[in-house]
Design a protein around this motif. Structure first.
Motif, PDB file in Angstrom:
ATOM      1  N   ARG A  73       0.835  -1.205   0.000  1.00  0.00           N
ATOM      2  CA  ARG A  73       0.000   0.000   0.000  1.00  0.00           C
ATOM      3  C   ARG A  73       0.876   1.264   0.000  1.00  0.00           C
ATOM      4  NH1 ARG A  73      -2.972  -1.114   4.054  1.00  0.00           N
ATOM      5  NH2 ARG A  73      -1.595  -0.187   5.597  1.00  0.00           N
ATOM      6  N   THR A  74       1.925   1.255   0.808  1.00  0.00           N
ATOM      7  CA  THR A  74       2.843   2.400   0.852  1.00  0.00           C
ATOM      8  C   THR A  74       3.483   2.636  -0.507  1.00  0.00           C
ATOM      9  OG1 THR A  74       3.289   2.062   3.199  1.00  0.00           O
ATOM     10  CG2 THR A  74       4.932   3.308   1.965  1.00  0.00           C
ATOM     11  N   GLN A  75       3.921   1.577  -1.182  1.00  0.00           N
ATOM     12  CA  GLN A  75       4.534   1.715  -2.506  1.00  0.00           C
ATOM     13  C   GLN A  75       3.538   2.264  -3.529  1.00  0.00           C
ATOM     14  OE1 GLN A  75       7.705   1.410  -3.553  1.00  0.00           O
ATOM     15  NE2 GLN A  75       8.256   1.113  -1.415  1.00  0.00           N
ATOM     16  N   ILE A  76       2.307   1.776  -3.491  1.00  0.00           N
ATOM     17  CA  ILE A  76       1.271   2.268  -4.414  1.00  0.00           C
ATOM     18  C   ILE A  76       1.042   3.753  -4.171  1.00  0.00           C
ATOM     19  CG2 ILE A  76      -1.191   2.171  -5.003  1.00  0.00           C
ATOM     20  CD1 ILE A  76      -1.027  -0.875  -4.364  1.00  0.00           C
ATOM     21  N   ARG A  77       0.887   4.141  -2.915  1.00  0.00           N
ATOM     22  CA  ARG A  77       0.604   5.548  -2.583  1.00  0.00           C
ATOM     23  C   ARG A  77       1.798   6.442  -2.904  1.00  0.00           C
ATOM     24  NH1 ARG A  77      -3.174   4.804   2.840  1.00  0.00           N
ATOM     25  NH2 ARG A  77      -4.947   4.007   1.641  1.00  0.00           N
ATOM     26  N   ASN A  78       3.026   5.965  -2.675  1.00  0.00           N
ATOM     27  CA  ASN A  78       4.204   6.749  -3.041  1.00  0.00           C
ATOM     28  C   ASN A  78       4.287   6.963  -4.552  1.00  0.00           C
ATOM     29  OD1 ASN A  78       4.979   6.939  -0.370  1.00  0.00           O
ATOM     30  ND2 ASN A  78       6.548   5.346  -0.499  1.00  0.00           N
ATOM     31  N   VAL A  80       1.708   7.023  -6.669  1.00  0.00           N
ATOM     32  CA  VAL A  80       0.664   7.988  -7.030  1.00  0.00           C
ATOM     33  C   VAL A  80       1.128   9.396  -6.687  1.00  0.00           C
ATOM     34  CG1 VAL A  80      -1.667   8.783  -6.466  1.00  0.00           C
ATOM     35  CG2 VAL A  80      -1.240   6.356  -6.911  1.00  0.00           C
ATOM     36  N   THR A  81       1.764   9.572  -5.537  1.00  0.00           N
ATOM     37  CA  THR A  81       2.281  10.882  -5.145  1.00  0.00           C
ATOM     38  C   THR A  81       3.352  11.341  -6.126  1.00  0.00           C
ATOM     39  OG1 THR A  81       1.822  10.452  -2.814  1.00  0.00           O
ATOM     40  CG2 THR A  81       3.438  12.163  -3.293  1.00  0.00           C
ATOM     41  N   LEU A  82       4.232  10.435  -6.536  1.00  0.00           N
ATOM     42  CA  LEU A  82       5.300  10.756  -7.480  1.00  0.00           C
ATOM     43  C   LEU A  82       4.732  11.202  -8.833  1.00  0.00           C
ATOM     44  CD1 LEU A  82       8.399  10.730  -7.935  1.00  0.00           C
ATOM     45  CD2 LEU A  82       8.121   8.397  -8.788  1.00  0.00           C
ATOM     46  N   ILE A  83       3.744  10.470  -9.331  1.00  0.00           N
ATOM     47  CA  ILE A  83       3.132  10.817 -10.622  1.00  0.00           C
ATOM     48  C   ILE A  83       2.304  12.087 -10.492  1.00  0.00           C
ATOM     49  CG2 ILE A  83       1.491  10.058 -12.397  1.00  0.00           C
ATOM     50  CD1 ILE A  83       2.407   7.164 -11.739  1.00  0.00           C
ATOM     51  N   GLY A  84       1.604  12.233  -9.378  1.00  0.00           N
ATOM     52  CA  GLY A  84       0.830  13.443  -9.114  1.00  0.00           C
ATOM     53  C   GLY A  84      -0.650  13.278  -9.377  1.00  0.00           C
ATOM     54  N   PHE A  90      -6.678  11.437  -9.347  1.00  0.00           N
ATOM     55  CA  PHE A  90      -6.987  10.956  -8.001  1.00  0.00           C
ATOM     56  C   PHE A  90      -5.721  11.066  -7.164  1.00  0.00           C
ATOM     57  CE2 PHE A  90      -6.008   7.318 -10.693  1.00  0.00           C
ATOM     58  CZ  PHE A  90      -4.978   6.687  -9.997  1.00  0.00           C
ATOM     59  N   GLY A  91      -5.912  11.093  -5.860  1.00  0.00           N
ATOM     60  CA  GLY A  91      -4.789  11.252  -4.947  1.00  0.00           C
ATOM     61  C   GLY A  91      -4.389   9.966  -4.266  1.00  0.00           C
ATOM     62  N   CYS A  92      -3.295  10.036  -3.539  1.00  0.00           N
ATOM     63  CA  CYS A  92      -2.757   8.838  -2.877  1.00  0.00           C
ATOM     64  C   CYS A  92      -3.691   8.310  -1.798  1.00  0.00           C
ATOM     65  CB  CYS A  92      -1.373   9.103  -2.316  1.00  0.00           C
ATOM     66  SG  CYS A  92      -1.320  10.291  -0.986  1.00  0.00           S
ATOM     67  N   ASP A  93      -4.549   9.164  -1.241  1.00  0.00           N
ATOM     68  CA  ASP A  93      -5.477   8.702  -0.206  1.00  0.00           C
ATOM     69  C   ASP A  93      -6.646   7.911  -0.795  1.00  0.00           C
ATOM     70  OD1 ASP A  93      -6.329  11.072  -1.438  1.00  0.00           O
ATOM     71  OD2 ASP A  93      -7.536  11.654   0.295  1.00  0.00           O
ATOM     72  N   GLU A  94      -6.732   7.848  -2.111  1.00  0.00           N
ATOM     73  CA  GLU A  94      -7.827   7.134  -2.773  1.00  0.00           C
ATOM     74  C   GLU A  94      -7.413   5.772  -3.314  1.00  0.00           C
ATOM     75  OE1 GLU A  94     -10.439   9.871  -5.230  1.00  0.00           O
ATOM     76  OE2 GLU A  94      -8.627  11.100  -4.998  1.00  0.00           O
ATOM     77  N   VAL A  95      -6.173   5.359  -3.056  1.00  0.00           N
ATOM     78  CA  VAL A  95      -5.697   4.073  -3.570  1.00  0.00           C
ATOM     79  C   VAL A  95      -5.143   3.223  -2.442  1.00  0.00           C
ATOM     80  CG1 VAL A  95      -5.176   4.927  -5.890  1.00  0.00           C
ATOM     81  CG2 VAL A  95      -3.407   5.004  -4.126  1.00  0.00           C
ATOM     82  N   GLY A  96      -5.074   1.935  -2.695  1.00  0.00           N
ATOM     83  CA  GLY A  96      -4.530   0.984  -1.734  1.00  0.00           C
ATOM     84  C   GLY A  96      -4.343  -0.353  -2.421  1.00  0.00           C
ATOM     85  N   THR A  97      -4.206  -1.395  -1.649  1.00  0.00           N
ATOM     86  CA  THR A  97      -3.975  -2.718  -2.230  1.00  0.00           C
ATOM     87  C   THR A  97      -5.180  -3.208  -3.042  1.00  0.00           C
ATOM     88  OG1 THR A  97      -4.657  -3.751  -0.151  1.00  0.00           O
ATOM     89  CG2 THR A  97      -2.302  -3.416  -0.490  1.00  0.00           C
ATOM     90  N   HIS A  98      -6.378  -2.758  -2.675  1.00  0.00           N
ATOM     91  CA  HIS A  98      -7.558  -3.172  -3.438  1.00  0.00           C
ATOM     92  C   HIS A  98      -7.538  -2.587  -4.850  1.00  0.00           C
ATOM     93  CE1 HIS A  98     -11.436  -5.148  -3.556  1.00  0.00           C
ATOM     94  NE2 HIS A  98     -11.895  -4.106  -4.221  1.00  0.00           N
TER      95      HIS A  98
END
Length: 136
Positions: A73-78, A80-84, A90-98
Motif C-alpha cells: 500500500r505504501t509503494q502504491i501511494r508513493n 501515485v504521489t510521485l506521478i501526481g 486521483f490522490g494517494c489517499d484514494e488508492v490501496g492494495t484493493h
C-alpha cells in the motif's frame, strides 16, 4: 502429469472451502507455475525452512523481510504521489492494495473477458464488481 495448487483462506475469510487452481497458459500467468517459482526462490535462501512464508524476501544486504500488504500500500501511494494527482485524477489517499484487484478486473473487462470469468478469477460471488467496472 497434472499439477495444481490449493489456496487456503484464513478463518475470517468468507469462503469456507479451498480454491484449486490448475496449470494454465500462458506460462507467465499460470498461478501454479508462478507459485512454484516463488517457492523455489524462498527455498533457495540459506535461512529458509519448511515454514518460511511465501512472501519472504531478502534485502540487498541479505537481511530477510516479509512483504506485507502495508508495504505494498505504501509503494502504491508513493507512486501515485510521485506521478501526481493532477496527472492521474486521483490522490494517494484514494488508492490501496484493493486498487490492484479492481484495476485487474477493469483490465480484463476492457479486454472483453466475460463477466463470469472475471468473477471466477476475482472470487466475487455477485456481479457488483463487474457493474462497477462498467460504470468507469
Amino acid at each position: 502429469q497434472k499439477y495444481g495448487i490449493e489456496f487456503k483462506w484464513p478463518k475470517s475469510f468468507s469462503l469456507p472451502i479451498p480454491v484449486h487452481a490448475a496449470c494454465s497458459s500462458p506460462d507467465f500467468m499460470c498461478p501454479v507455475k508462478l507459485a512454484a517459482s516463488i517457492v523455489r526462490r524462498v527455498c533457495s535462501y540459506p535461512d529458509a525452512t519448511d515454514d518460511s512464508p511465501i512472501n519472504l524476501m531478502h534485502k540487498a544486504d541479505g537481511t530477510p523481510f516479509q512483504i506485507t500488504s502495508s508495504s505494498i500500500r505504501t509503494q502504491i501511494r508513493n507512486t501515485v504521489t510521485l506521478i501526481g494527482s493532477k496527472n492521474l485524477g486521483f490522490g494517494c489517499d484514494e488508492v490501496g492494495t484493493h486498487s490492484i484487484r479492481s484495476g485487474g478486473a477493469m483490465a480484463l473487462h476492457l479486454a472483453n473477458v466475460s463477466p463470469l470469468t472475471i468473477m471466477m478469477i476475482g472470487h466475487w460471488r455477485s456481479e457488483a464488481k463487474s457493474k462497477s467496472s462498467q460504470k468507469a
